[in-house]
Design a protein around this motif. Sequence first.
Motif: not given
Length: 339
Positions: A78-85, A89-91, A93-101
């Motif tokens: 079960i995969h929950f681990a992700a950034y979620k704010a 994410s607007v400030d 975006p690269l951190n969010y795309y990299e970490n979550n994907l």
Amino acid sequence: MKILVTGGVGFIGSHTVVELDRAGYQPVIVDNLYNSNLDVLKGIREITGKDFPFYNIDCNDTEKVRELFEKEKFDGVIHFAAYKAVGESVDKPLNYYENNLISLLVLLRTMKEFNVKNFVFSSSCTVYGQPEQLPVTELTPRQPATSPYGNTKAIAEDIIRDHVYSRPDIKAISLRYFNPIGAHESSLIGELPNGVPSNLVPFITQTAAGLRASLTVFGNDYDTEDGTCIRDFIHVVDLAKAHVKALERLNEEEKDNYYDVFNVGTGEGYTVLELINTFEEVNGVRLNYTIGPRREGDVEKIYAQSDKVNNVMKWKAEKTMADALRDAWNWQLKITPKK
Ligand code: WQD
């Protein structure tokens, strides 16, 4: 059955670990503690009486994840681990795309290598953007995401779908959450965001506890009965139970490659002011709040039609928004240092 729970020290992850244990599963917790802390493991132990295996691993670290799969023979993930704010994410975006994907790709590849066949993904109603018609069903067309965070969830769903269709021998479900709120009735675990909460209910409980001066309601000029946004607020324990049901669905599924998505909401929409009034009533406290400008990226109104999850998984929300707000307040009182 041994289940890897990534993000298992987080808000929804920790409540799901408790429900997995209650249902007879063996959860193994992975978390890099980016948005959670180890006290949560104490709460899980007090509730369940058990110490589940915990690994402080970042799911982006292929080698560490492979070592884990070599050590623990998983029956599912079960995969929950992700950034979620949303705002963050607007400030960044690269951190969010990299970490979550990247974390998703690492997990799917490692599952394939170690022949782990059952995958439940933490998705979000944010993939619907501002839907034209309400309530949203799983057939409601996805809209362009209103934030990079939301876009990572939409892209993740597409990655999972395309991976399953390449027939790697995996069964997967994406659960589209609406707004998870509340805490475990024991007040031993709950929502514990690091820093200033971006979500509504932790900001409310921290304000009511005197940790914040006042809540700002982001806009009261929307096209709703009282001008504030409408959301489908679901108790986090009900949401946790939906993950157990999703595993059961995967175990029952005969097809060796299966993918489906489910809305997980109560089916009821409430405005922000209705939530605030309910919070004050059930807890007998006054909340200090002011009306401010709209928040960029907010959807005006969204709530779920959850017939599919009700019919297919026999899951239905059992707790009310009032239950969640009572539990959230009791949790806040528990964790707020006495003056
Ligand atoms: C709810 C409502 C705000 C804070 C996001 C993600 C979703 C999920 C939950 C992870 C909105 C209003 C909020 C405040 C306010 N994420 N609000 N003052 O944005 O609906 O959903 O978090 O699981 O995927 O998209 O949740 O709690 O931030 O906002 O008036 O201080 O409360 O404007 O109308 P949101 P939220």
